[in-house]
Design a protein around this motif. Structure first.
Motif, short mmCIF file in Angstrom:
data_model
loop_
_atom_site.label_atom_id
_atom_site.label_comp_id
_atom_site.label_asym_id
_atom_site.label_seq_id
_atom_site.Cartn_x
_atom_site.Cartn_y
_atom_site.Cartn_z
N UNK A 324 0.82 -1.21 0.00
CA UNK A 324 0.00 0.00 0.00
C UNK A 324 0.86 1.26 0.00
N UNK A 325 2.02 1.21 0.67
CA UNK A 325 2.80 2.45 0.80
C UNK A 325 4.31 2.25 0.76
N UNK A 326 4.81 1.02 0.60
CA UNK A 326 6.25 0.81 0.52
C UNK A 326 6.97 0.93 1.83
N UNK A 327 6.25 0.93 2.95
CA UNK A 327 6.85 1.06 4.28
C UNK A 327 7.41 -0.30 4.71
N UNK A 328 8.74 -0.38 4.85
CA UNK A 328 9.38 -1.64 5.22
C UNK A 328 9.47 -1.85 6.72
N UNK A 329 9.18 -0.82 7.51
CA UNK A 329 9.33 -0.92 8.96
C UNK A 329 8.00 -0.59 9.61
N UNK A 330 7.22 -1.61 9.91
CA UNK A 330 5.94 -1.38 10.55
C UNK A 330 4.79 -1.22 9.57
N UNK A 331 5.07 -1.33 8.26
CA UNK A 331 4.00 -1.24 7.27
C UNK A 331 3.45 -2.62 6.95
N UNK A 332 3.14 -2.88 5.67
CA UNK A 332 2.57 -4.18 5.33
C UNK A 332 3.62 -5.20 4.89
N UNK A 333 4.92 -4.85 4.99
CA UNK A 333 5.95 -5.87 4.84
C UNK A 333 5.98 -6.67 6.14
N UNK A 334 5.78 -8.00 6.08
CA UNK A 334 5.79 -8.78 7.34
C UNK A 334 7.06 -8.51 8.13
N UNK A 364 11.88 8.11 -9.90
CA UNK A 364 11.43 9.23 -9.07
C UNK A 364 9.92 9.38 -9.09
N UNK A 365 9.29 9.22 -10.25
CA UNK A 365 7.85 9.44 -10.36
C UNK A 365 7.04 8.31 -9.72
N UNK A 366 7.71 7.24 -9.34
CA UNK A 366 7.02 6.12 -8.69
C UNK A 366 7.52 5.91 -7.26
N UNK A 367 8.37 6.79 -6.80
CA UNK A 367 9.01 6.66 -5.49
C UNK A 367 7.97 6.64 -4.37
N UNK A 368 8.08 5.65 -3.49
CA UNK A 368 7.15 5.56 -2.37
C UNK A 368 7.27 6.78 -1.44
N UNK A 369 8.49 7.25 -1.22
CA UNK A 369 8.70 8.38 -0.32
C UNK A 369 8.05 9.64 -0.89
N UNK A 370 8.31 9.91 -2.16
CA UNK A 370 7.75 11.09 -2.80
C UNK A 370 6.23 11.00 -2.87
N UNK A 371 5.71 9.79 -3.11
CA UNK A 371 4.26 9.61 -3.17
C UNK A 371 3.63 9.92 -1.81
N UNK A 372 4.26 9.45 -0.73
CA UNK A 372 3.72 9.72 0.60
C UNK A 372 3.75 11.21 0.92
N UNK A 373 4.84 11.88 0.53
CA UNK A 373 4.95 13.32 0.80
C UNK A 373 3.86 14.09 0.07
#
Length: 901
Positions: A324-334, A364-373
């Motif tokens: 959903x958001x590319x979060x590797x720490x506490x997101x939906x990555x087990x 860059x246009x698909x970057x999870x960090x930039x998308x969240x910002x």
């Protein structure tokens, strides 16, 4: 197709092997190791099984890896029970039934690959790649996966692009009507919800933080202490979402723990039930080091990783396509996925070193960090954390979308978060990171790491002064520590001015050590009365750092000028990349400037606003860092300047905001004294009947420091409660000692025991396992004291090894001296006790006991516990009997008490 592999299961209760012919037999540890070394075996969590056997190199066909491949971004508790739930099988009821169950589960998972399932796309391509990497599961998957009729969209073409939106208008000045606030609260809680007068009053108080500001640099600050059970999350979401709707602005809800971030994400479903709407109105933000970097992943997939790390990269790529958001720490990555690979390569997949090239990146246009910002710029509710809020404010990030309204949940941690954020540490590890950031790789490296010159090569070719500044920075960075610096210091042969400084620090710390230097713990001493060697070394280090600081500042100015001149090659992406480089340069220059200020203090008068000290950090006697440290005596001062004063309103809330003291404590730890306008206060007591639901037992006959006696007490109490115990420790060494003595014994009673700092499992997953098994118990340290939310029967007993006094340190001694002496220490201990007790009763249906294994518990600290809760000083035998009787019989707790809080 029957699997030709045996299955191996190991727990503290024993080891079992299930063979393909249907036989299950118990194995001795040595035999199990031989079987695993000679045969491909099915496993559930190879790292955990390997630890149980004492065979760290254990490998095999891990069902967790297979699950992560088939169902990326899907949650599963990594236990036999969790696997049974995920596969639709009946869970095994005994340890000896687990091994044959693993064979059933493996067959069930592989049958998924034979059909059409939601995460099918990309599986065939990934399986081919992983076959070349000799992943054990690849042959079985390739036999079952049908080749797709058309080419699969691979990750980098599958991910959606983010889009730039128009700047958001400033929020309108609105006043929330009391009736509207209560109406919004009623809509969130539902018509069938029980009446909560405390929650309604809390929402009314929280709404004051959203009133229009009347004084410059003075927000409407509300301090609200709301006991557990008040329902403060919905209590502040009601006015927050109402204000966002009416004012057209964003509210940033900041937490301290990832667990609360996840909980808040679930609670917002009450506000925005439609998932599609919720994705646009609610965004979770974390620091960039939490998110997958697509450029790092591409490098890993193209040969930057080898061995097991390369397999991890393939599994992460599968996850990234569905995350959903590319979060590797506490997101939906087990959380358990990276631990399966002993974290090989996991940190290299995120941007932890500030080397992002921004718009220069092909992804860059698909970057999870930039998308969240960008998503947060348009959201109504942004769920962030204290550290990110402070970083963005202090370093001037995202100024165009800076929030005007904050809610600081877990507000009792603001002081600690600010203490870390505004700290200065001139250490070997910090210095070598800046060296690598400026110079880049200095040895043969398969990674994509680049130095400053490579990242800004186009600017250097355009701007001569910028090119000279890059060159000067590279030359100056060569004076910073490099690989092998710790060994050179140990050998008395430092290289360069900074290593010479660290050598002087090391020498002075050991010279002034009053404890046993071989105890294995870190050493420190005040930065007071420095010797001549340290003063001379500081002068040389200051010259070396100044030579680095000046070109970094110059380069930042030149990049600003390049933006202003807008050369022909500067399109939108190039501008964004340079803006990112300016921010990164500002951060590094700020760090070096803080180091120079710290060095200037050596040999001169102390600054009363700061606490300075020297330290040698060690783990089990092994040195891993050396340096100088500086902390604000009151870190809420810079917090108030950077965060509170620019805001228009802020709510600081917690169940233990006053730390068992008065309102002056809460105000001081939230930064209120640094504002021109006094904070508004609100208090709501917990609605729980603590006298009936809980009891505090202070055990008087367990000798302090006797690990064997401590272990015996924990074992007896856990057995008496039938599991469901959270054991809290103030020292990792004692935790490990207790775990090692009692884990096997409890396993024979059918009571699994897990432990932080022992089990190779991340803390979040440990809590998931604990929550999922009512017979399990969990041992841990302060991270579990503050960040666990386990309502219901799974947590019915909390046991603390002793009074959680603060660890002696230079910083603690300075703050204690400046802030009331013993009263300051008591406030900290009461806050820790209150947080620990708060893990026990999370709903009106919970019941349990809190046991403190310390005869030396002072009565003055009993105010940490809720009013009315029963408190008794008892022997261990009495405590065991009371826990067993009351938790097993269902009798009301707290009818017989000796003391009352």
């Amino acid at each position: 197709m029957s699997l030709p592999y045996p299955a191996l299961h190991a727990s503290h209760g024993g080891t079992w092997l299930a063979t393909p012919d249907g036989e299950t037999r118990a194995l001795a540890r040595g035999e199990a190791i031989r079987v695993a070394a000679d045969t491909s075996v099915l496993l559930l969590g190879a790292a955990v099984v390997g630890q149980r056997l004492g065979y760290a190199d254990l490998s095999g066909l891990d069902l967790l890896e297979l699950f992560a491949f088939l169902h990326p971004a899907r949650f599963m508790v990594p236990t036999p029970k969790g696997l049974a739930r995920a596969t639709g099988l009946l869970p095994p009821t005994r340890d000896e039934d687990v091994a044959p169950f693993l064979r059933e589960a493996a067959a069930a998972l592989l049958s998924v690959a034979e059909g059409d399932w939601p995460e099918r796309e990309g599986a065939w391509t990934a399986a081919q790649s992983m076959s070349r990497l000799r992943w054990p599961w690849a042959p079985a998957l390739i036999d079952r996966l049908a080749r797709p009729a058309q080419n699969e969209r691979w990750l980098f073409s599958k991910l959606p692009e983010w889009h730039e939106g128009a700047p958001r208008p400033a929020p309108r000045a609105v006043t929330l009507d009391s009736a509207e606030t209560q109406e919004r609260l009623a809509a969130l809680t539902g018509a069938a919800a029980e009446a909560r007068p405390g929650q309604r009053a809390y929402a009314e108080a929280a709404a004051q933080a959203f009133a229009p500001r009347t004084m410059r640099d003075t927000p409407n600050l509300v301090l609200a202490e709301a006991g557990t059970g008040i329902g403060k999350t919905l209590g502040y979401l009601a006015p927050a979402t109402l204000w966002a709707d009416k004012a057209g602005g964003a509210v940033w809800v900041s937490t301290y723990t990832k667990a609360l971030q996840r909980q808040l994400g679930h609670e917002t479903a009450r506000v925005y039930p439609d998932p599609a709407v919720r994705r646009t109105r609610v965004v979770t933000r974390k620091g960039r080091e939490n998110y997958l970097c697509l450029l790092n992943l591409e490098d890993a997939l193209q040969g930057g990783f080898a061995g097991r790390a390369a397999i991890l990269a393939q599994l992460v790529a599968r996850w990234a396509a569905y995350s959903a958001d590319g979060d590797m720490v506490g997101g939906d990555l087990p959380g358990w996925l990276t631990t399966l690979f002993r974290r090989a390569g996991a940190t290299a997949l995120t941007d932890r070193r500030g080397e992002c090239v921004y718009a220069g990146c092909p992804h860059y246009r698909k970057c999870f960090i930039e998308r969240a910002a960008r998503a947060s710029a348009e959201a109504d509710i942004v769920i962030a954390n204290h550290a990110l809020v402070m970083v963005n404010a202090a370093r001037g990030r995202e100024t165009a979308t800076r929030p005007t309204r904050y809610v600081f949940d877990e507000g009792h941690h603001l002081f600690d978060a600010a203490d870390s954020m505004f700290a200065t540490a001139l250490t070997g590890q910090e210095a070598i990171e800046i060296r690598r950031w400026v110079i880049g790789p200095e040895s043969r490296s398969r990674g994509r790491r680049r130095g400053l010159a490579a990242r800004l090569s186009d600017v250097a070719s355009y701007d001569e002064q910028g090119a000279l500044a890059i060159q000067a920075a590279g030359e100056a960075a060569a004076a910073l520590p490099s690989d092998g610096w710790l060994q050179r210091l140990a050998d008395g042969d430092p290289f360069g001015a900074i290593e010479a400084l660290l050598a002087a620090v090391r020498g002075l710390v050991y010279a002034r050590d009053t404890a046993k230097s071989d105890a294995g713990y870190g050493l420190e001493t005040e930065l007071a009365e420095p010797d001549a060697a340290l003063i001379d070394a500081a002068a040389g280090a200051a010259q070396a750092l100044d030579a680095l600081y000046r070109p970094l500042v110059t380069l930042g100015r030149r990049l600003d000028a390049v933006l202003g001149e807008a050369p022909d090659w500067m399109d939108g992406p190039a501008r964004a990349r340079i803006e990112g480089a300016i921010a990164s340069l500002g951060w590094r220059a700020e760090t070096v400037g803080a180091w120079l200020a710290l060095l200037a203090r050596i040999g001169g008068p102390a600054d009363p606003d700061f606490v300075d000290w020297l330290a040698v950090d060690r783990i089990e006697g092994r040195e891993w860092d050396i340096g100088l440290h500086r902390r604000w005596l009151d870190p809420t001062r810079p917090f108030a300047e950077a965060v509170l004063k620019p805001a228009h309103g802020a709510l600081v809330t917690s169940a233990t905001l006053r730390a068992g003291g008065d309102w002056a404590v809460a105000e001081a730890r939230a930064g209120a004294p640094h504002l021109a306008q006094p904070a508004q206060r609100f208090e709501a007591a917990s609605p729980f009947d603590y006298a009936a639901q809980a009891e505090v037992l202070i055990v008087t006959d367990v000798k302090r420091g006797d690990v064997a006696a401590l272990a015996g007490a924990y074992a007896r109490l856990i057995v008496a409660a039938g599991g469901g115990t959270l054991g809290l420790f103030t020292a990792i060494r004692r935790l490990r000692g207790v775990h090692g003595r009692i884990a096997d014994r409890l396993a024979r009673e059918g009571l699994p025991l897990y432990a932080q700092h022992v089990d190779p499992i991340d803390t979040g997953t440990l809590v998931d396992i604990f929550r999922d098994d009512g017979h399990a118990s969990l041992l841990g340290t302060d991270a579990l004291r503050d960040g666990v939310d386990v309502p219901g029967h799974s947590l019915r007993l909390v046991v603390m090894e002793g009074v959680p006094w603060s660890k002696p340190s230079v910083l603690h001694a300075a703050r204690r001296l400046a802030d009331g002496g013993a009263a300051y220490e008591d406030r900290l201990v009461r806050a820790r006790l209150a947080q620990a007790f708060g893990r026990l009763i999370r709903s009106s249906r919970d019941r349990g006991a809190f046991v403190l294994l310390s005869a030396a518990m002072p009565s003055r600290l009993l105010a940490a516990f809720p009013p009315g809760v029963g408190i008794a000083r008892v022997t261990l035998d009495e405590a065991v009997a009371r826990v067993e009787t009351r938790l097993s019989s269902g009798a009301p707790i707290g009818q017989e008490t000796g003391e009352h809080a």
